[in-house]
Design a protein around this motif. Structure first.
Motif, short mmCIF file in Angstrom:
data_model
loop_
_atom_site.label_atom_id
_atom_site.label_comp_id
_atom_site.label_asym_id
_atom_site.label_seq_id
_atom_site.Cartn_x
_atom_site.Cartn_y
_atom_site.Cartn_z
N ALA A 9 0.78 -1.20 -0.14
CA ALA A 9 -0.04 0.07 0.02
C ALA A 9 0.95 1.23 -0.06
N PRO A 10 1.56 1.61 -1.16
CA PRO A 10 2.53 2.49 -1.05
C PRO A 10 1.36 4.01 -1.03
N GLY A 11 2.50 4.88 -0.59
CA GLY A 11 1.54 6.05 -0.37
C GLY A 11 2.25 7.15 0.57
N ALA A 12 2.08 8.45 0.56
CA ALA A 12 2.67 9.31 1.55
C ALA A 12 2.07 9.15 2.89
N GLU A 18 1.77 -3.52 8.07
CA GLU A 18 2.61 -3.89 9.38
C GLU A 18 3.65 -3.04 9.64
N LEU A 19 3.57 -2.36 10.51
CA LEU A 19 4.70 -1.29 10.79
C LEU A 19 5.84 -1.75 11.22
N ARG A 22 9.67 -0.86 13.99
CA ARG A 22 9.58 0.30 14.64
C ARG A 22 9.05 0.41 16.30
N LEU A 50 16.13 9.15 4.64
CA LEU A 50 15.55 9.18 3.23
C LEU A 50 14.40 9.41 2.66
N ARG A 51 13.62 9.75 1.56
CA ARG A 51 12.27 9.84 1.18
C ARG A 51 11.78 8.43 1.13
N VAL A 53 11.16 6.47 3.69
CA VAL A 53 11.64 5.47 4.89
C VAL A 53 10.82 5.48 5.75
N THR A 56 6.57 10.14 7.98
CA THR A 56 5.37 10.68 8.42
C THR A 56 4.49 9.50 9.14
N VAL A 57 4.64 8.24 8.61
CA VAL A 57 3.88 7.05 9.20
C VAL A 57 4.23 7.13 10.62
N1 LIG Z 1 7.80 0.57 9.21
C1 LIG Z 1 7.30 0.45 8.17
N2 LIG Z 1 6.96 -0.82 7.63
C2 LIG Z 1 6.20 -1.08 6.46
N3 LIG Z 1 5.96 0.06 5.62
C3 LIG Z 1 6.38 1.15 5.83
C4 LIG Z 1 7.03 1.35 7.21
N4 LIG Z 1 7.30 2.62 7.12
C5 LIG Z 1 6.65 3.57 6.07
N5 LIG Z 1 6.03 2.41 5.26
C6 LIG Z 1 5.47 2.86 3.86
O1 LIG Z 1 6.47 3.24 3.11
C7 LIG Z 1 5.84 4.39 2.53
C8 LIG Z 1 6.20 6.00 2.75
O2 LIG Z 1 6.16 6.23 4.02
P1 LIG Z 1 6.25 7.62 4.58
O3 LIG Z 1 5.55 8.42 3.77
O4 LIG Z 1 5.97 7.60 6.10
O5 LIG Z 1 7.82 8.16 4.37
P2 LIG Z 1 8.27 9.46 4.64
O6 LIG Z 1 9.81 8.98 5.33
O7 LIG Z 1 7.88 10.22 5.19
O8 LIG Z 1 8.76 9.88 3.12
P3 LIG Z 1 9.11 11.40 2.60
O9 LIG Z 1 10.48 11.85 2.93
O10 LIG Z 1 8.65 11.37 1.27
O11 LIG Z 1 7.84 12.36 3.42
C9 LIG Z 1 4.26 4.53 2.74
O12 LIG Z 1 3.68 3.56 1.99
C10 LIG Z 1 4.18 3.58 4.06
O13 LIG Z 1 3.21 2.98 4.33
#
Ligand SMILES: Nc1ncnc2c1ncn2[C@@H]1O[C@H](COP(=O)(O)OP(=O)(O)OP(=O)(O)O)[C@@H](O)[C@H]1O
Ligand SMILES: [Mg+2]
Length: 78
Positions: A9-12, A18-19, A22, A50-51, A53, A56-57
């Motif tokens: 489920a990719p997306g910002a 499953e997190l 973390r 990095l972008r 990573v 935000t989640v």
């Molecule tokens: N611990 C994790 N396990 C599995 N998937 C993850 C995990 N952390 C993030 N993701 C997934 O990775 C994607 C990017 O996450 P997120 O938008 O939080 O990244 P970000 O670091 O905030 O990116 P950006 O730098 O572009 O703001 C989302 O689809 C999210 O569901």
């Protein structure tokens, strides 16, 4: 792959099914919030990486933890 059950489920900031990996950070955040609530010192958190990573989640998850602990996480009205 059944598209309904597909866990990808990719997306910002999209909460993943499953997190992964973390729990330690989330536990530390919960402890810091409770210490502050008790009037004790706690170090601040800054999520860097990095972008994509997962910053935000993580922030969204910490918001949920704070709400569960009774904090008001609404942004201030201006
Ligand atoms: N611990 C994790 N396990 C599995 N998937 C993850 C995990 N952390 C993030 N993701 C997934 O990775 C994607 C990017 O996450 P997120 O938008 O939080 O990244 P970000 O670091 O905030 O990116 P950006 O730098 O572009 O703001 C989302 O689809 C999210 O569901
Ligand atoms: Mg982000």
């Amino acid at each position: 792959m059944d598209p309904v059950k597909n866990p990808y489920a990719p997306g910002a900031g999209t909460r993943p099914p499953e997190l992964a990996g973390r729990q330690e950070i989330l536990d530390a955040a919960g402890i810091a919030i409770q210490r502050v609530q008790a009037g004790r010192f706690a170090k601040s958190f800054i999520f860097i990486g990095l972008r994509g990573v997962g910053k935000t989640v993580l922030l969204n998850e910490v918001t949920r933890i704070a709400e569960r602990l009774g904090c008001n996480t609404s942004p201030p009205k201006v």
